[in-house]
Write a protein that holds these residues in place. Structure first.
Motif, PDB file in Angstrom:
ATOM      1  N   ILE A 143       1.230 -12.636  10.733  1.00 12.29           N
ATOM      2  CA  ILE A 143      -0.011 -12.464   9.986  1.00 12.29           C
ATOM      3  C   ILE A 143      -1.127 -13.134  10.765  1.00 12.29           C
ATOM      4  O   ILE A 143      -1.050 -14.315  11.098  1.00 12.29           O
ATOM      5  N   THR A 144      -2.177 -12.373  11.095  1.00 10.87           N
ATOM      6  CA  THR A 144      -3.294 -12.932  11.849  1.00 10.87           C
ATOM      7  C   THR A 144      -4.622 -12.761  11.134  1.00 10.87           C
ATOM      8  O   THR A 144      -5.630 -13.261  11.599  1.00 10.87           O
ATOM      9  N   ARG A 145      -4.649 -12.026  10.018  1.00 10.08           N
ATOM     10  CA  ARG A 145      -5.883 -11.770   9.289  1.00 10.08           C
ATOM     11  C   ARG A 145      -5.657 -11.988   7.796  1.00 10.08           C
ATOM     12  O   ARG A 145      -4.548 -11.834   7.296  1.00 10.08           O
ATOM     13  N   VAL A 146      -6.733 -12.318   7.118  1.00  7.38           N
ATOM     14  CA  VAL A 146      -6.734 -12.433   5.666  1.00  7.38           C
ATOM     15  C   VAL A 146      -7.547 -11.246   5.157  1.00  7.38           C
ATOM     16  O   VAL A 146      -8.652 -11.005   5.633  1.00  7.38           O
ATOM     17  N   THR A 147      -6.995 -10.464   4.238  1.00  8.00           N
ATOM     18  CA  THR A 147      -7.737  -9.330   3.702  1.00  8.00           C
ATOM     19  C   THR A 147      -8.148  -9.624   2.265  1.00  8.00           C
ATOM     20  O   THR A 147      -7.443 -10.310   1.529  1.00  8.00           O
ATOM     21  N   LEU A 148      -9.320  -9.105   1.908  1.00  7.71           N
ATOM     22  CA  LEU A 148      -9.895  -9.358   0.598  1.00  7.71           C
ATOM     23  C   LEU A 148     -10.403  -8.048   0.024  1.00  7.71           C
ATOM     24  O   LEU A 148     -11.218  -7.373   0.654  1.00  7.71           O
ATOM     25  N   ASP A 149      -9.933  -7.698  -1.145  1.00  6.36           N
ATOM     26  CA  ASP A 149     -10.392  -6.500  -1.849  1.00  6.36           C
ATOM     27  C   ASP A 149     -11.666  -6.885  -2.591  1.00  6.36           C
ATOM     28  O   ASP A 149     -11.628  -7.658  -3.543  1.00  6.36           O
ATOM     29  N   VAL A 150     -12.815  -6.374  -2.150  1.00  6.31           N
ATOM     30  CA  VAL A 150     -14.098  -6.780  -2.731  1.00  6.31           C
ATOM     31  C   VAL A 150     -14.820  -5.649  -3.453  1.00  6.31           C
ATOM     32  O   VAL A 150     -15.938  -5.838  -3.926  1.00  6.31           O
ATOM     33  N   GLY A 151     -14.212  -4.490  -3.545  1.00  7.05           N
ATOM     34  CA  GLY A 151     -14.871  -3.390  -4.234  1.00  7.05           C
ATOM     35  C   GLY A 151     -13.887  -2.484  -4.926  1.00  7.05           C
ATOM     36  O   GLY A 151     -12.786  -2.270  -4.439  1.00  7.05           O
ATOM     37  N   PRO A 152     -14.277  -1.939  -6.065  1.00  6.77           N
ATOM     38  CA  PRO A 152     -13.367  -1.069  -6.811  1.00  6.77           C
ATOM     39  C   PRO A 152     -13.274   0.329  -6.204  1.00  6.77           C
ATOM     40  O   PRO A 152     -14.133   0.742  -5.431  1.00  6.77           O
ATOM     41  N   VAL A 153     -12.240   1.036  -6.587  1.00 12.63           N
ATOM     42  CA  VAL A 153     -12.110   2.444  -6.225  1.00 12.63           C
ATOM     43  C   VAL A 153     -13.145   3.200  -7.059  1.00 12.63           C
ATOM     44  O   VAL A 153     -13.249   2.996  -8.269  1.00 12.63           O
ATOM     45  N   VAL A 154     -13.942   4.042  -6.406  1.00 15.27           N
ATOM     46  CA  VAL A 154     -14.972   4.804  -7.107  1.00 15.27           C
ATOM     47  C   VAL A 154     -14.741   6.289  -6.852  1.00 15.27           C
ATOM     48  O   VAL A 154     -14.691   6.725  -5.696  1.00 15.27           O
ATOM     49  N   ARG A 155     -14.582   7.058  -7.923  1.00 14.84           N
ATOM     50  CA  ARG A 155     -14.351   8.504  -7.827  1.00 14.84           C
ATOM     51  C   ARG A 155     -13.253   8.848  -6.821  1.00 14.84           C
ATOM     52  O   ARG A 155     -13.399   9.756  -6.008  1.00 14.84           O
ATOM     53  N   GLY A 156     -12.190   8.085  -6.843  1.00  9.98           N
ATOM     54  CA  GLY A 156     -11.056   8.362  -5.972  1.00  9.98           C
ATOM     55  C   GLY A 156     -11.188   7.845  -4.556  1.00  9.98           C
ATOM     56  O   GLY A 156     -10.249   7.943  -3.778  1.00  9.98           O
ATOM     57  N   GLU A 157     -12.356   7.316  -4.188  1.00 14.17           N
ATOM     58  CA  GLU A 157     -12.552   6.775  -2.843  1.00 14.17           C
ATOM     59  C   GLU A 157     -12.115   5.313  -2.808  1.00 14.17           C
ATOM     60  O   GLU A 157     -12.378   4.568  -3.757  1.00 14.17           O
TER      61      GLU A 157
END
Length: 63
Positions: free
Chosen positions: A8-22
């Motif tokens: 593991i070399t990176r930390v990932t962060l989910d900062v936005g919701p799924v919008v209209r399937g995207e």
């Protein structure tokens, strides 16, 4: 959990919701960048807890 073949070399962060399937927005940070972000977020949270006003107003009020 890291495995020797794929450390593991990176930390990932989910900062936005799924919008209209995207897919939402993600940030990929180095460990140092993640620690810096955490420090900054904690400092802003402390300012928010300390009383009224925006963080910018609070940080200049003590000058």
């Amino acid at each position: 959990m890291a495995i020797p073949e794929r450390p593991i070399t990176r930390v990932t962060l989910d900062v936005g919701p799924v919008v209209r399937g995207e897919p939402g927005l993600w940030a990929s940070l180095t460990a140092d960048e993640a620690r810096d972000l955490a420090r900054r977020l904690l400092a802003q949270a402390a300012l928010a807890d300390s009383g009224p006003g925006t963080p910018a107003e609070q940080s200049t009020a003590g000058k």
